[in-house]
Design an enzyme around this catalytic site. Structure first.
Site, PDB file in Angstrom:
ATOM      1  N   ALA A 159       0.859  -1.190   0.000  1.00 27.28           N
ATOM      2  CA  ALA A 159       0.000   0.000   0.000  1.00 27.28           C
ATOM      3  C   ALA A 159       0.892   1.236   0.000  1.00 27.28           C
ATOM      4  O   ALA A 159       1.998   1.218   0.551  1.00 27.28           O
ATOM      5  CB  ALA A 159      -0.881  -0.010   1.245  1.00 27.28           C
ATOM      6  N   GLY A 195       0.926  -5.008   1.201  1.00 29.04           N
ATOM      7  CA  GLY A 195      -0.260  -5.177   0.362  1.00 29.04           C
ATOM      8  C   GLY A 195       0.054  -5.867  -0.957  1.00 29.04           C
ATOM      9  O   GLY A 195      -0.806  -6.555  -1.525  1.00 29.04           O
ATOM     10  N   GLU A 216      -0.059  -9.372  -0.198  1.00 30.55           N
ATOM     11  CA  GLU A 216      -1.448  -9.738   0.131  1.00 30.55           C
ATOM     12  C   GLU A 216      -2.274  -9.956  -1.145  1.00 30.55           C
ATOM     13  O   GLU A 216      -3.112 -10.855  -1.196  1.00 30.55           O
ATOM     14  CB  GLU A 216      -2.070  -8.656   1.017  1.00 30.55           C
ATOM     15  N   GLU A 259       4.658  -4.753   7.579  1.00 31.11           N
ATOM     16  CA  GLU A 259       3.803  -3.738   8.197  1.00 31.11           C
ATOM     17  C   GLU A 259       4.177  -3.447   9.649  1.00 31.11           C
ATOM     18  O   GLU A 259       4.059  -2.316  10.118  1.00 31.11           O
ATOM     19  CB  GLU A 259       2.326  -4.158   8.123  1.00 31.11           C
TER      20      GLU A 259
END
Ligand code: 3H9
Length: 712
Positions: A70, A111, A114, A134
């Site tokens: 992200a 992300g 993910e 993270e």
């Protein structure tokens, strides 16, 4: 090679090959999944879903990256209306009846991984790295990572719940895995030597319409493993907030079905993203990346390549620095005229690497290579062709000037001459040479092969190429290079002096060394100012004080008293504390308390019994902040974030407070300013609010505060 480039300006490329849609993330430099990129990706996924001719979708990245996760810049923005996040992308893949394949060339982080975990298959290349970092941002994976990774690893590695341990460790450490271990663990299904996208398309064709969802897997986590994990991470208020929440989220992967698990994960993620530790970590992420950006230097200026290095002085610092070069693959010669010192240095190098082998951190072959990369010699002619020389001799201006004058004659003309001085004037050192533009300070912190900070000190005549080369060298040496102006003590020690000054004044007013150290440890430092003085050496501080510029306020003489008694700290078994032989644990020493009380009496100070931990922390921290503000105003430090990096990477300032200047913003600069103005009246004229502090108090802060509305 399949051509999968995005149209110029598009964030996601889309092509169809043999009924397989290939979506290519194209958001340089790391294909971060910003709201815009996620929205574009989602649009392409929806288009592929609507097309009956498409049986499978391949997601890949461009420019040697899958995705860095992200977009961290989005954390500081309010979400755009209608903007989609990586979580929406993952949900769309999860819903789809089509087959999804991640073709991971380069890194898939956060992300990015993910998204790959939401796919049915993951193909890698030898350059693949996968990770969920993270936690390093004070967060947990927030797009299904805490639910999918444990399910996947537990299923692939069922023996003794080994897969659960792997998942816990990988997310708690945040360190990425290379292709081979990732394949071994089962995160990627295949390492492709050739064109990974072509292989993914072939697999897509073969598997079209079949699903291989991780979310459908059921796993168990034994409760003792959860309890053990909670016991192994720091307490919530000591930087462990996100770690405990991460363990809770992983536990949910076993306790809840996927839909409820991701809802729990999202709730925790929201709580964390607005937490102070996470905001501090995000601040530090960007502060670190700013460090290398030096205003005023031409952007096309290239660093010089450093192929050979030399260090002058085989003491602990010199050999430590030499090992830093050896670790970075740069051969280094250590010069010491004293054969006994050279022998001690050689032994230090050999012992350090032998202990690395013993601890299983290095194999014997590598250790041998590193030992061989450090050569010892006793004359400067051995280093005539070095590209950089780092002087690490005794902290005396006279000696340093002598060394630099000799180096100037002995070493090739375009070599950089650096000093490891921790306080002294780089301009004066440079004046002993005919090449001041090549002279720079490179202040390593002890132990040099462990501490991450490297202050790069720019003298008045230090040339731009020398600065750029030094900053690039810092990176190569895996150090956090922070540029400092040439002021006594540079950034770190200059701030340290004010912090220690206040700690000493607190002793005179009634506190004990143990009380001060415990209060500072309570704030989160690994050690207090007095244990730190004992570790660095009270004799070292005493000698620095002799060279320090004079100030117009009284200085505490407590350290002088200890110096006169030969109490130099750990090395003599006593300083502010006493130490049992071979132990580092500071013990209270009543003699020091008597010395301190005598100083209070000599100064006519009535000792107080009402000094609280809060007063200790505020006085020491406000002193740091005020001096940090002074250095900003004087142009010695470029940015508040640079000072934060100095204190976090060099002095053990707790990361979850984000560094002294960031912490000041969270406390309120106005509050600090007002308190300092009051202390000037009550405590003395050493409390002078820095002009930059006053300015920040008026503006509200040193750095803009993040908006935390993202990902709600
Ligand atoms: C996440 O994914 C949350 C999700 O679980 C859930 C959401 C709901 N965003 O380090 P470098 C920039 S959290 C924005 O110098 P390197 C960086 O600022 C995210 N920007 O290069 C720099 O910009 P500039 C989880 C990013 O090769 C440039 O890229 N991911 C991001 O030494 C180069 O960076 C992470 O925590 C990002 N995610 O290392 C990964 N990543 O040139 C964090 C990088 O303007 N990133 N940039 O200064 C890293 O660890 C390293 O940057 C990386 C590259 C290994 C990727």
């Amino acid at each position: 090679m399949l051509d999968t480039q995005a149209r110029p300006g598009a964030l996601v490329g889309a092509d169809t090959h043999d009924g397989v849609r290939v979506l290519t993330l194209t958001n340089p430099p790391v294909n971060a999944l910003s709201f815009k990129t996620s929205t574009a990706l989602l649009r392409e996924i929806e288009a592929a879903e609507a097309d009956p001719a498409i049986g499978a979708v391949v997601i890949t990245g461009s420019n040697g990256f899958f995705s860095g996760g992200a977009d961290i810049n989005d954390f500081q923005k309010a979400p755009e209306p209608g903007g989609k996040s990586v979580r929406d992308v993952v949900a769309a893949i999860e819903r789809s009846p089509k087959t999804y394949i991640a073709a991971i060339d380069g890194s898939a982080l956060g992300g990015g991984l993910e998204v790959a975990l939401a796919c049915d298959y993951r193909l890698g290349t030898p350059a693949t790295k996968v990770g969920l970092p993270e936690i390093l941002l004070g967060l947990i994976p927030g797009a299904g990572g805490t639910q999918r990774l444990p399910r996947l690893l537990a299923t692939k590695n069922p023996m003794n719940f080994g897969g659960i341990q792997m998942a816990l460790q990988m997310m708690l450490e945040g360190k990425p895995k290379d292709a081979k271990p990732a394949k071994g663990m089962g995160i990627i299904d295949e390492i492709v030597e050739g064109d990974v996208v072509a292989r993914a398309v072939a697999l897509g064709k073969e598997k079209a319409g079949t699903k291989n969802r991780i979310s459908a897997l059921k796993i168990k986590i034994p409760p003792p493993m959860v309890a053990l994990a909670h016991g192994m991470v720091p307490p919530e208020d000591r930087g462990g907030f996100a770690a405990h929440k991460l363990i809770d989220a992983i536990e949910a992967a076993a306790d809840l079905d996927y839909a409820h698990g991701v809802a729990r994960e999202a709730r925790i993620f929201r709580e964390l993203i607005t937490s102070l530790p996470s905001q501090s970590a995000v601040h530090l992420f960007f502060a670190e990346r700013e460090l290398g950006k030096i205003p005023g230097l031409a952007t096309d200026l290239k660093p010089k390549t450093i192929e050979k290095a030399a260090v002058i002085g085989a003491g602990t610092m010199g050999t430590g620095i030499a090992m830093v070069f050896a670790n970075a693959g740069i051969p280094v010669s250590v010069i010491d005229v004293n054969p006994e010192q050279a022998e001690r240095g050689r032994k230090n190098v050999a012992d350090t690497y032998a202990s690395q082998v013993k601890k299983g951190r290095m194999n014997e072959e590598k250790a041998k290579e590193r030992v061989a990369a450090v050569q010892f010699a006793d004359a400067y002619d051995a280093i005539a062709d070095a590209d950089i020389v780092i002087e690490a001799v005794f902290e005396s201006m006279a000696i340093k000037k002598e060394v630099f004058a000799a180096l100037d004659k002995a070493v090739k003309k375009d070599a950089i001459l650096a000093s490891n001085t921790s306080t002294l004037d780089i301009d004066e050192i440079a004046s002993a040479t005919s090449r001041p533009e090549k002279v720079v300070g490179l202040h390593f912190f002890a132990p040099a092969n462990v501490m991450q900070l490297l202050e790069v000190v720019r003298g008045a005549k230090t040339g731009p190429e020398t600065i750029v080369t030094s900053m690039a060298l810092a990176k190569k040496l895996k150090k956090k290079g922070v540029l400092s102006g040439n002021a006594f003590g540079f950034i770190g020690n200059r701030m340290l002096f004010d912090y220690v000054r206040e700690a000493l004044f607190l002793l005179e007013e009634g506190a004990t060394p143990m009380q001060v150290d415990n209060a500072i440890k309570g704030f989160g430092f690994p050690m207090g100012p007095f244990a730190m003085s004992d570790l660095s050496g009270i004799d070292v501080f005493y000698k620095i004080a002799q060279e320090a510029p004079k100030v117009d306020y009284r200085q505490s003489e407590i350290s002088h008293r200890l110096y006169e008694l030969g109490r130099y700290g750990q090395k003599t078994g006593s300083g502010f504390f006493t130490y049992e032989p071979g132990k580092r644990e500071p013990q209270r020493d009543e003699e020091v308390e008597r010395i301190v009380a005598a100083e209070s009496a000599r100064l006519g100070i009535t000792r107080r019994t009402d000094i609280t931990d809060e007063e200790i922390v505020n006085r020491c921290m406000y002193a740091l902040v005020n001096e940090g503000a002074q250095l900003l105003g004087d142009g010695i430090a470029l940015r508040p974030g640079d000072e934060d990096a100095v204190w976090i990477f060099g002095y053990g300032f707790p990361w979850y407070h984000g560094g002294p200047m960031w912490w000041a913003d969270t406390v309120g600069v106005k509050k600090i300013y007002d308190q300092i103005v009051t202390w000037r009246e009550t405590l003395g004229k050493h409390w002078v609010p820095a002009p930059r502090l006053e300015e920040a108090a008026k503006n509200g802060s040193f750095s803009p505060r993040p908006n935390t509305g993202a990902f709600n």
